[in-house]
Every structure is written in C-alpha cells, then in structure tokens.
Design an enzyme around this catalytic site. Structure first.
Site, PDB file in Angstrom:
ATOM      1  N   HIS A  99       9.638  26.199 -34.876  1.00 37.86           N
ATOM      2  CA  HIS A  99       9.260  24.849 -34.441  1.00 37.86           C
ATOM      3  C   HIS A  99       8.221  24.293 -35.390  1.00 37.86           C
ATOM      4  O   HIS A  99       7.424  25.031 -35.970  1.00 37.86           O
ATOM      5  CB  HIS A  99       8.726  24.855 -33.004  1.00 37.86           C
ATOM      6  CG  HIS A  99       7.582  25.788 -32.807  1.00 37.86           C
ATOM      7  ND1 HIS A  99       7.741  27.154 -32.657  1.00 37.86           N
ATOM      8  CD2 HIS A  99       6.242  25.564 -32.777  1.00 37.86           C
ATOM      9  CE1 HIS A  99       6.560  27.717 -32.526  1.00 37.86           C
ATOM     10  NE2 HIS A  99       5.633  26.784 -32.601  1.00 37.86           N
ATOM     11  N   HIS A 101       5.154  21.443 -35.768  1.00 39.46           N
ATOM     12  CA  HIS A 101       4.214  20.598 -35.036  1.00 39.46           C
ATOM     13  C   HIS A 101       3.986  19.284 -35.780  1.00 39.46           C
ATOM     14  O   HIS A 101       3.696  19.303 -36.979  1.00 39.46           O
ATOM     15  CB  HIS A 101       2.841  21.267 -34.938  1.00 39.46           C
ATOM     16  CG  HIS A 101       2.796  22.535 -34.149  1.00 39.46           C
ATOM     17  ND1 HIS A 101       2.294  22.597 -32.872  1.00 39.46           N
ATOM     18  CD2 HIS A 101       3.187  23.806 -34.456  1.00 39.46           C
ATOM     19  CE1 HIS A 101       2.361  23.846 -32.420  1.00 39.46           C
ATOM     20  NE2 HIS A 101       2.901  24.601 -33.374  1.00 39.46           N
TER      21      HIS A 101
END
Ligand code: 5GP
Ligand code: ZN
Length: 135
Positions: A99, A101
């Site tokens: 992932h 940010h």
C-alpha cells in the site's frame, strides 16, 4: 489471503471509506490518519510489500496516485503531500499487503521531516560501491 485485513477491505468484507476503485486498485482513507485526507492506494492483488509487487501493478498504482493525490489535496485544501511505501517492519510496515500512503501536508501541521546524519566520505564511498555492485 484469508487473514489479510486489506484483502478483506478490497473484497468488501470489512468497511472502509473508499475514494476510488478500478479493476486493479482501490483507494480508501487511512483509519488513523496523520492528517485529514490521509489515503491508502492499494492493489487488489495480494503482494506482501513493494519488492514483491509486479512492475505493472506498481506503475498503475503510481499513475493513479498522481490523480488521487491531486483530488485529495484539493478536497482538504492541503498545501502539499508526502507519498510513502513503508517496506519491512524496520521501516514501520505493519500491514503486509502493499500500500502507498498519500499524506496531505499543511504548512501549519507542525510535522517534522526525518532527522539527518552527516556521513564521512569513506562511508559514503563504501555504500555507493556496495549498491552499484548490486544494480
Ligand atoms: P503501514 O505502517 O503498514 O505502512 O501502514 C498501515 C496503515 O494502515 C496505517 O496507517 C493504519 O492506520 C492503516 N490501517 C490499519 N488497519 C486499517 C483498517 O482496518 N482500515 C483502514 N482504513 N486503515 C487501516
Ligand atoms: Zn492482502
């Protein structure tokens, strides 16, 4: 991956504040945001971290990030943003599903950048040579 929380979010088994979805990627608000608008860009495929993620998935993530980040900073009226992919526990990775940010930044948010070190030339040379040899 049955016990992966981000797979569960991707599969809509647990809720999230989704802001974007296409065939390969979702983006949703971080549950513990650094600042309002803190968004996670997440591939639908389960890969444990950046190094394990196929190039085409990463380039799709980054291309989408450009669009999503522009929308996020406009929406929350941020002055800028940081992008980060924490990789391995030593770097603060706690969710082992890749992932990225997007962290909106405000000139008044009081956050500080990382502290820095001064390294002597021999150490800089040693590191450079070691990295170059591996590339
Ligand atoms: P990491 O440290 O692995 O790069 O970041 C994981 C991020 O995921 C953290 O910022 C954390 O707040 C966020 N997070 C963890 N669990 C959940 C969740 O269930 N939902 C959402 N939206 N974010 C989560
Ligand atoms: Zn997963």
């Amino acid at each position: 991956m049955n016990d992966c929380i981000f797979c569960k979010i991707v599969n809509k088994q647990i809720p999230a504040y989704f802001v974007y979805e296409n065939d390969n990627i979702v983006a949703f608000l971080d549950i513990n945001p650094v600042n309002p608008g803190h968004t996670l860009v997440v591939p639908k495929e389960h890969h444990i971290d950046l190094l394990e993620t196929p190039d085409e998935v990463l380039s799709d993530m980054l291309t989408r990030t450009k669009k999503i980040a522009a929308a996020v900073i406009k929406a929350v009226k941020a002055d800028g943003f940081n992008v980060g992919i924490n990789t391995k526990p030593a770097a603060g990775q706690v969710i082992f599903h890749t992932h990225l940010h997007i962290i909106p930044r405000f000139s008044t948010d009081g956050l500080k950048h990382w502290p820095s070190k001064k390294l002597e030339r021999p150490e800089m040379d040693k590191v450079r040579e070691a990295v170059k040899k591996l590339l």
